[in-house]
Design a protein around this motif. Structure first.
Motif, mmCIF file in Angstrom:
data_model
loop_
_atom_site.group_PDB
_atom_site.id
_atom_site.type_symbol
_atom_site.label_atom_id
_atom_site.label_comp_id
_atom_site.label_asym_id
_atom_site.label_seq_id
_atom_site.Cartn_x
_atom_site.Cartn_y
_atom_site.Cartn_z
ATOM 1 N N LEU A 168 0.815 -1.167 0.007
ATOM 2 C CA LEU A 168 0.117 -0.017 0.106
ATOM 3 C C LEU A 168 0.891 1.248 0.071
ATOM 4 O O LEU A 168 0.469 2.368 -0.681
ATOM 5 C CB LEU A 168 -1.069 0.042 1.292
ATOM 6 N N ILE A 169 1.902 1.299 0.747
ATOM 7 C CA ILE A 169 2.881 2.316 0.644
ATOM 8 C C ILE A 169 3.371 2.560 -0.831
ATOM 9 O O ILE A 169 3.385 3.646 -1.087
ATOM 10 C CB ILE A 169 4.045 2.261 1.810
ATOM 11 N N ALA A 186 -4.703 4.958 3.045
ATOM 12 C CA ALA A 186 -5.191 3.632 2.484
ATOM 13 C C ALA A 186 -6.046 2.997 3.913
ATOM 14 O O ALA A 186 -5.558 3.506 5.060
ATOM 15 C CB ALA A 186 -4.120 2.686 2.329
ATOM 16 N N ILE A 187 -6.916 2.183 3.726
ATOM 17 C CA ILE A 187 -7.575 1.631 4.550
ATOM 18 C C ILE A 187 -7.129 0.005 4.587
ATOM 19 O O ILE A 187 -7.445 -0.655 3.291
ATOM 20 C CB ILE A 187 -9.126 1.641 4.636
ATOM 21 N N LYS A 243 -7.734 -8.548 10.626
ATOM 22 C CA LYS A 243 -8.507 -7.277 10.791
ATOM 23 C C LYS A 243 -8.197 -6.061 10.162
ATOM 24 O O LYS A 243 -7.472 -6.226 9.061
ATOM 25 C CB LYS A 243 -8.145 -7.053 12.284
ATOM 26 N N LYS A 244 -8.677 -4.938 10.233
ATOM 27 C CA LYS A 244 -8.711 -3.839 9.759
ATOM 28 C C LYS A 244 -7.403 -2.864 10.009
ATOM 29 O O LYS A 244 -7.061 -3.063 11.009
ATOM 30 C CB LYS A 244 -9.862 -2.883 9.678
ATOM 31 N N GLY A 245 -7.228 -1.992 9.071
ATOM 32 C CA GLY A 245 -5.893 -1.120 9.585
ATOM 33 C C GLY A 245 -6.330 0.507 8.845
ATOM 34 O O GLY A 245 -6.905 0.388 7.924
ATOM 35 N N VAL A 246 -5.562 1.414 9.439
ATOM 36 C CA VAL A 246 -5.387 2.711 8.640
ATOM 37 C C VAL A 246 -3.892 3.257 8.258
ATOM 38 O O VAL A 246 -3.377 3.108 9.423
ATOM 39 C CB VAL A 246 -6.323 3.570 9.775
ATOM 40 N N GLN A 247 -3.697 3.853 7.344
ATOM 41 C CA GLN A 247 -2.444 4.196 7.250
ATOM 42 C C GLN A 247 -2.560 5.861 6.845
ATOM 43 O O GLN A 247 -3.600 6.350 6.297
ATOM 44 C CB GLN A 247 -1.902 3.813 5.706
ATOM 45 N N ILE A 248 -1.683 6.446 7.429
ATOM 46 C CA ILE A 248 -1.984 8.055 7.449
ATOM 47 C C ILE A 248 -0.202 8.352 6.973
ATOM 48 O O ILE A 248 0.588 8.138 7.368
ATOM 49 C CB ILE A 248 -1.968 8.677 8.896
ATOM 50 N N TYR A 252 -13.147 4.516 11.683
ATOM 51 C CA TYR A 252 -13.946 5.683 11.567
ATOM 52 C C TYR A 252 -13.676 6.835 10.432
ATOM 53 O O TYR A 252 -14.249 7.843 10.711
ATOM 54 C CB TYR A 252 -13.666 6.157 12.991
ATOM 55 N N VAL A 253 -12.626 6.667 9.622
ATOM 56 C CA VAL A 253 -12.271 7.591 8.813
ATOM 57 C C VAL A 253 -12.125 6.797 7.428
ATOM 58 O O VAL A 253 -12.376 5.497 7.278
ATOM 59 C CB VAL A 253 -10.759 8.087 8.958
ATOM 60 N N LYS A 254 -11.821 7.529 6.367
ATOM 61 C CA LYS A 254 -12.021 7.135 4.836
ATOM 62 C C LYS A 254 -10.659 7.498 4.211
ATOM 63 O O LYS A 254 -10.196 8.677 4.583
ATOM 64 C CB LYS A 254 -13.321 7.214 4.357
ATOM 65 N N LYS A 255 -10.288 6.999 3.113
ATOM 66 C CA LYS A 255 -9.352 7.532 2.367
ATOM 67 C C LYS A 255 -9.491 8.778 1.623
ATOM 68 O O LYS A 255 -10.620 9.193 1.324
ATOM 69 C CB LYS A 255 -9.025 6.596 1.184
ATOM 70 N N GLY A 256 -8.478 9.418 2.164
ATOM 71 C CA GLY A 256 -8.487 10.903 1.567
ATOM 72 C C GLY A 256 -8.862 11.875 2.818
ATOM 73 O O GLY A 256 -8.596 13.226 2.649
ATOM 74 N N ASP A 257 -9.205 11.475 3.798
ATOM 75 C CA ASP A 257 -9.630 12.515 5.010
ATOM 76 C C ASP A 257 -8.200 13.010 5.610
ATOM 77 O O ASP A 257 -7.008 12.502 5.639
ATOM 78 C CB ASP A 257 -10.071 11.665 6.162
ATOM 79 N N GLN A 258 -8.293 14.206 5.876
ATOM 80 C CA GLN A 258 -7.295 15.108 6.633
ATOM 81 C C GLN A 258 -7.693 14.865 8.085
ATOM 82 O O GLN A 258 -8.820 15.210 8.452
ATOM 83 C CB GLN A 258 -7.334 16.740 6.303
#
Length: 411
Positions: free
Chosen positions: A242-243, A335-336, A343-348, A364-370
């Motif tokens: 994903l990176i 990325a989600i 399980k799930k994960g979040v990349q910032i 609780y967030v989606k791709k593109g969120d600041q």
């Protein structure tokens, strides 16, 4: 001449008394630091008991039990060392105070004897006529002036001597009180250390019993290790994939597709963010509000078979049930993660730094969120079999792995 000697003695004693509180203050500061460290270690043990040894349907895998027990024994040994340091420091303070008390008693006796001698001489020369004759018998005006000064100094010295006796008596009472308090604290520490050592012996015994169980069924234990290693590699591959996708997409958006595809091409805004992230190295907030590090970064030996090596590309943090993962710094959700069977994960993305928060049951967030620092990203998954709630946290700069322990404050 006698008065001069006494004045010199008084000055020396006063200087010693001025220096003593500074030494005491330094010892008190060291004692406070040790007590703070001891409380921190005790809290860590409490957290380990609460977060890693939850009483549920099952105790978790043998590997989980062994790792948790190994960590608790290590922290318990640190606690005992710190308590020993506190006890040794108290011993030094007690011995120093015993010496001070002995010295004060000697000084007090000398002062009282000296004061009594002065009173006797004053009584013998108490008449106003004697003092007047002492002045009038001077050979010249200069000698009379010096004798008058001497009489004034002698009177002042008597007052100082009396005040010094009162002061030293108070110091002696205070030191005796401090000594009694220090001995009480030492007794408490000795009791706590005895209790900690007894608990350590029990934990070591449990560890030996667990080791015996593991060695009776070595194949099951090694199977657990292989399973965990495979799961970790699957997550690592997904994160790095994903990176690379994010780098390719960002560079394509900036019309730079021929450069180094392993690095982000940064805009001026992204450069500022990356520099700010770098400036906060070692000061970044935890990715959970509270918890303990149950597994660190890097290669480490297996607690049962030291010849077997494990590699962790991130850190694992144990926390409370229903805890939320939170952003360690401002950035953009790139990325989600959703690992098949996992399980799930979040990349910032923070400039060219990427933080990853894995093992979430809800996002609780989606791709593109600041997102801002401390923004809740999702609910951390709780294993219903062993009651453990663990966040797997990773940190990268472009495609290079970083040790989160060097970036997050006291991780």
């Amino acid at each position: 001449m006698i008065v001069k000697k006494r004045l010199v003695l008084f000055a020396i004693v006063s200087l010693v008394l001025l220096l003593v509180p500074r030494a005491t203050l330094a010892q008190t500061s060291e004692q406070k630091a040790l007590e703070s460290k001891r409380e921190q270690l005790q809290k860590e043990i409490d957290d380990i008991n609460r977060l890693l040894f939850a009483e549920k349907k099952e105790k978790g895998t043998i590997l989980d039990q062994m790792e948790a027990l190994d960590k608790k024994i290590n922290v318990r040994e640190q606690l005992i060392r710190v308590t020993n340091q506190q006890s040794n420091l108290l011993n030094r303070q007690i011995n120093a105070n015993v010496k001070k008390i002995s010295k004060l008693r000697e000084d007090l006796k000398l002062l009282k004897d000296d004061y009594a001698l002065m009173i006797r001489k004053s009584y013998q020369n108490r008449s106003q006529q004697s003092r007047l004759m002492f002045l009038l018998s001077s050979e010249n005006f200069f000698q009379a002036f010096k004798r008058l000064q001497y009489m004034k100094q002698y009177t002042a010295y008597r007052k100082e001597q009396g005040a010094e006796i009162v002061s030293k008596t108070d110091d002696l009472a205070r030191l005796n009180k401090d000594l009694n308090e220090e001995r009480k604290v030492k007794e408490v520490l000795i009791g706590q250390n005895r209790k900690a050592k007894n608990q350590l012996f029990k934990e070591i015994k449990t560890q030996k019993e667990l080791l015996a169980t593991i060695r009776q069924n070595e194949s099951k234990y090694t199977a657990e290790i292989r399973k965990k290693q495979q799961e970790a590699k699957k997550i690592d591959r997904q994160i790095e994939k994903l990176i690379k996708s994010a780098i390719a997409a960002a560079n394509k958006k900036s019309n730079n597709t021929k450069g180094d595809l392993s690095k982000f091409v940064l805009t001026p805004e992204a450069t500022v963010l990356a520099n700010s992230f770098t400036a906060n190295k070692g000061k970044l907030i935890w990715p959970v509000e509270k918890g303990i590090k149950s597994q660190g970064f890097g290669v480490y030996s297996d607690p049962v078979y030291p010849g077997i090596k494990h590699e962790s590309n991130g850190v694992i943090i144990a926390t409370d049930e229903d805890a939320k993962a939170r952003a360690i710094f401002q950035g953009e959700v790139i990325a989600i993660l959703s690992v098949p069977g996992g399980k799930k994960g979040v990349q910032i993305k923070h400039g060219n730094f990427i933080s990853t928060y894995y093992n979430l049951s809800e996002v609780y967030v989606k791709k593109g969120d600041q997102v801002a620092a401390k923004k809740e990203l999702g609910k951390i998954y709780t294993n219903r079999n062993n009651g453990q709630t663990r966040l797997k946290f990773y940190l990268y700069k472009d495609t290079s792995r970083l040790n989160p322990e060097e970036w997050v404050y006291q991780l």
